[in-house]
Design a protein around this motif. Structure first.
Motif, PDB file in Angstrom:
ATOM      1  N   UNK A  47       0.812  -1.209   0.000  1.00  0.00           N
ATOM      2  CA  UNK A  47       0.000   0.000   0.000  1.00  0.00           C
ATOM      3  C   UNK A  47       0.850   1.266   0.000  1.00  0.00           C
ATOM      4  N   UNK A  48       2.105   1.169   0.467  1.00  0.00           N
ATOM      5  CA  UNK A  48       2.988   2.346   0.469  1.00  0.00           C
ATOM      6  C   UNK A  48       3.880   2.390  -0.767  1.00  0.00           C
ATOM      7  N   UNK A  49       3.592   1.527  -1.754  1.00  0.00           N
ATOM      8  CA  UNK A  49       4.274   1.635  -3.036  1.00  0.00           C
ATOM      9  C   UNK A  49       5.438   0.702  -3.264  1.00  0.00           C
ATOM     10  N   UNK A  50       5.708  -0.228  -2.356  1.00  0.00           N
ATOM     11  CA  UNK A  50       6.799  -1.178  -2.551  1.00  0.00           C
ATOM     12  C   UNK A  50       6.349  -2.245  -3.544  1.00  0.00           C
ATOM     13  N   UNK A  51       7.220  -2.607  -4.484  1.00  0.00           N
ATOM     14  CA  UNK A  51       6.892  -3.638  -5.459  1.00  0.00           C
ATOM     15  C   UNK A  51       6.584  -4.963  -4.788  1.00  0.00           C
ATOM     16  N   UNK A  52       5.839  -5.835  -5.483  1.00  0.00           N
ATOM     17  CA  UNK A  52       5.304  -7.046  -4.865  1.00  0.00           C
ATOM     18  C   UNK A  52       6.393  -7.969  -4.337  1.00  0.00           C
ATOM     19  N   UNK A  53       7.384  -8.284  -5.159  1.00  0.00           N
ATOM     20  CA  UNK A  53       8.448  -9.191  -4.734  1.00  0.00           C
ATOM     21  C   UNK A  53       9.277  -8.558  -3.624  1.00  0.00           C
ATOM     22  N   UNK A  54       9.603  -7.283  -3.780  1.00  0.00           N
ATOM     23  CA  UNK A  54      10.374  -6.579  -2.748  1.00  0.00           C
ATOM     24  C   UNK A  54       9.594  -6.472  -1.442  1.00  0.00           C
ATOM     25  N   UNK A  55       8.279  -6.296  -1.533  1.00  0.00           N
ATOM     26  CA  UNK A  55       7.455  -6.224  -0.324  1.00  0.00           C
ATOM     27  C   UNK A  55       7.493  -7.535   0.430  1.00  0.00           C
ATOM     28  N   UNK A  56       7.425  -8.639  -0.294  1.00  0.00           N
ATOM     29  CA  UNK A  56       7.489  -9.947   0.361  1.00  0.00           C
ATOM     30  C   UNK A  56       8.847 -10.158   1.023  1.00  0.00           C
ATOM     31  N   UNK A  57       9.923  -9.764   0.313  1.00  0.00           N
ATOM     32  CA  UNK A  57      11.270  -9.903   0.870  1.00  0.00           C
ATOM     33  C   UNK A  57      11.445  -9.016   2.105  1.00  0.00           C
ATOM     34  N   UNK A  58      10.966  -7.784   2.033  1.00  0.00           N
ATOM     35  CA  UNK A  58      11.098  -6.842   3.147  1.00  0.00           C
ATOM     36  C   UNK A  58      10.269  -7.289   4.337  1.00  0.00           C
ATOM     37  N   UNK A  59       9.086  -7.797   4.078  1.00  0.00           N
ATOM     38  CA  UNK A  59       8.235  -8.339   5.140  1.00  0.00           C
ATOM     39  C   UNK A  59       8.935  -9.500   5.855  1.00  0.00           C
ATOM     40  N   UNK A  60       9.590 -10.347   5.090  1.00  0.00           N
ATOM     41  CA  UNK A  60      10.326 -11.465   5.688  1.00  0.00           C
ATOM     42  C   UNK A  60      11.415 -10.966   6.620  1.00  0.00           C
ATOM     43  N   UNK A  61      12.164  -9.959   6.178  1.00  0.00           N
ATOM     44  CA  UNK A  61      13.213  -9.368   7.019  1.00  0.00           C
ATOM     45  C   UNK A  61      12.632  -8.812   8.315  1.00  0.00           C
ATOM     46  N   UNK A  62      11.608  -7.980   8.211  1.00  0.00           N
ATOM     47  CA  UNK A  62      11.073  -7.283   9.380  1.00  0.00           C
ATOM     48  C   UNK A  62      10.509  -8.254  10.407  1.00  0.00           C
ATOM     49  N   UNK A  63       9.700  -9.199   9.952  1.00  0.00           N
ATOM     50  CA  UNK A  63       9.058 -10.098  10.896  1.00  0.00           C
ATOM     51  C   UNK A  63      10.021 -11.165  11.412  1.00  0.00           C
ATOM     52  N   UNK A  64      11.040 -11.512  10.616  1.00  0.00           N
ATOM     53  CA  UNK A  64      12.057 -12.438  11.118  1.00  0.00           C
ATOM     54  C   UNK A  64      12.807 -11.827  12.299  1.00  0.00           C
ATOM     55  N   UNK A  65      13.196 -10.566  12.154  1.00  0.00           N
ATOM     56  CA  UNK A  65      13.881  -9.886  13.261  1.00  0.00           C
ATOM     57  C   UNK A  65      12.961  -9.790  14.469  1.00  0.00           C
ATOM     58  N   UNK A  66      11.679  -9.452  14.221  1.00  0.00           N
ATOM     59  CA  UNK A  66      10.729  -9.323  15.321  1.00  0.00           C
ATOM     60  C   UNK A  66      10.513 -10.625  16.065  1.00  0.00           C
ATOM     61  N   UNK A  67      10.344 -11.730  15.325  1.00  0.00           N
ATOM     62  CA  UNK A  67      10.140 -13.032  15.961  1.00  0.00           C
ATOM     63  C   UNK A  67      11.393 -13.461  16.718  1.00  0.00           C
ATOM     64  N   UNK A  68      12.568 -13.226  16.126  1.00  0.00           N
ATOM     65  CA  UNK A  68      13.822 -13.582  16.794  1.00  0.00           C
ATOM     66  C   UNK A  68      13.963 -12.835  18.113  1.00  0.00           C
ATOM     67  N   UNK A  69      13.544 -11.569  18.117  1.00  0.00           N
ATOM     68  CA  UNK A  69      13.651 -10.756  19.336  1.00  0.00           C
ATOM     69  C   UNK A  69      12.716 -11.236  20.426  1.00  0.00           C
ATOM     70  N   UNK A 225       9.322  -1.406  14.313  1.00  0.00           N
ATOM     71  CA  UNK A 225       7.987  -1.649  14.852  1.00  0.00           C
ATOM     72  C   UNK A 225       7.797  -3.105  15.237  1.00  0.00           C
ATOM     73  N   UNK A 226       8.302  -4.041  14.395  1.00  0.00           N
ATOM     74  CA  UNK A 226       8.132  -5.466  14.668  1.00  0.00           C
ATOM     75  C   UNK A 226       8.863  -5.887  15.939  1.00  0.00           C
ATOM     76  N   UNK A 227      10.060  -5.336  16.157  1.00  0.00           N
ATOM     77  CA  UNK A 227      10.825  -5.666  17.363  1.00  0.00           C
ATOM     78  C   UNK A 227      10.087  -5.198  18.611  1.00  0.00           C
ATOM     79  N   UNK A 228       9.612  -3.951  18.579  1.00  0.00           N
ATOM     80  CA  UNK A 228       8.902  -3.407  19.740  1.00  0.00           C
ATOM     81  C   UNK A 228       7.584  -4.147  19.966  1.00  0.00           C
ATOM     82  N   UNK A 229       6.818  -4.373  18.884  1.00  0.00           N
ATOM     83  CA  UNK A 229       5.555  -5.089  19.005  1.00  0.00           C
ATOM     84  C   UNK A 229       5.745  -6.512  19.495  1.00  0.00           C
ATOM     85  N   UNK A 230       6.761  -7.195  18.954  1.00  0.00           N
ATOM     86  CA  UNK A 230       7.026  -8.562  19.376  1.00  0.00           C
ATOM     87  C   UNK A 230       7.460  -8.645  20.826  1.00  0.00           C
ATOM     88  N   UNK A 231       8.290  -7.705  21.250  1.00  0.00           N
ATOM     89  CA  UNK A 231       8.788  -7.707  22.627  1.00  0.00           C
ATOM     90  C   UNK A 231       7.647  -7.519  23.626  1.00  0.00           C
TER      91      UNK A 231
END
Length: 268
Positions: A47-69, A225-231
């Protein structure tokens, strides 16, 4: 290979930054408590304009860090034999890499047409996964035979390929696989699920970084946001009724599935 990181060549605005931070926090919180964070975080990037494949890759990064934390809460329950652990981790690494490379090779328009089916599968897994794990575990012995470990490793390879490619619902798929091996301790299953999911998404994340698939501005905001939300969720949100959280995730997942089916196929 050139990846479309952003569909709109504009700077990240303050409202978009706040939106992505909030989406990352909510996604991280959901993953720490019940799963399903991708249903919030991934569409927010689109919704903020990131391309589909890049959005999936970026989502993986963000939530992986959040879950790890937030994953330390289960560490004390991780008492799994090496005979089971090593094959599952090895197949998670191989499958996560294969899935990530498959995503990188997928044209964005093709991914957008596949996406609604992936979201549908993830939503159904989230909604009915407990019934699946319960039925499997009811008919399996407590001792994991060599054949069961081999079968679980093959299953885990397929789960990891799917997880490296998209990732929604891999927690439920891993729980089903662990039940099939004969595990009945839910805390131990959740601990191993976190480890395997972390390996799959970690391998995929580093593959996406190496291939330049990450939208770093959006990813940095969402990861924070994912790190803070996950914590905070790992420490406080357990007080909320699980049924409420699961219902919220299912509603969001269903809405996103319908939205992306319409987006992909309405004009065909």
């Amino acid at each position: 290979m050139h990846l479309s990181i952003r569909d709109k060549k504009t700077a990240l605005t303050v409202p978009q930054g706040v939106f992505l931070f909030a989406a990352g926090a909510l996604g991280g919180a959901l993953n720490a408590v019940a799963g399903g964070g991708s249903f919030v975080a991934f569409p927010a990037l689109l919704f903020t304009g990131v391309g589909a494949v890049a959005a999936n890759a970026t989502n993986t990064l963000a939530l992986w860090v959040g879950v790890t934390a937030s994953g330390g809460a289960y560490r004390k329950h991780l008492n799994i034999s090496k005979r089971v652990m090593i094959p599952l981790i090895a197949t998670s690494i191989v499958g996560g890499l294969l899935g990530a490379l498959l995503l990188i090779k997928t044209p964005p328009n093709t991914f957008l047409r596949v996406l609604p089916w992936l979201l549908l599968a993830a939503t159904l897994l989230f909604a009915f996964g407990k019934h699946l794990t319960g039925r499997i575990s009811a008919g399996i012995s407590h001792d994991s035979s060599n054949a069961a470990v081999t079968g679980a490793s093959i299953f885990e390879l397929l789960v990891a390929i799917y997880g490296g490619y998209f990732g929604g619902g891999i927690g439920i798929m891993n729980l089903a696989m662990l039940a099939a091996v004969g595990m009945t301790d839910m805390h131990a299953m959740n601990a191993l699920k976190v480890v395997l999911g972390g390996v799959i998404n970690g391998v995929a994340t580093f593959t996406f970084i190496a291939t330049g698939a990450i939208a770093w501005r959006e990813g940095a905001v969402m990861t924070a946001g994912a790190v803070i939300g996950g914590y905070f969720a790992a420490h406080y949100a357990q007080r909320l009724p699980q049924s409420w959280i699961r219902a919220f995730v299912i509603v969001i997942g269903s809405a996103m599935t319908v939205y992306f089916f319409v987006r992909a196929y309405a004009h065909t």
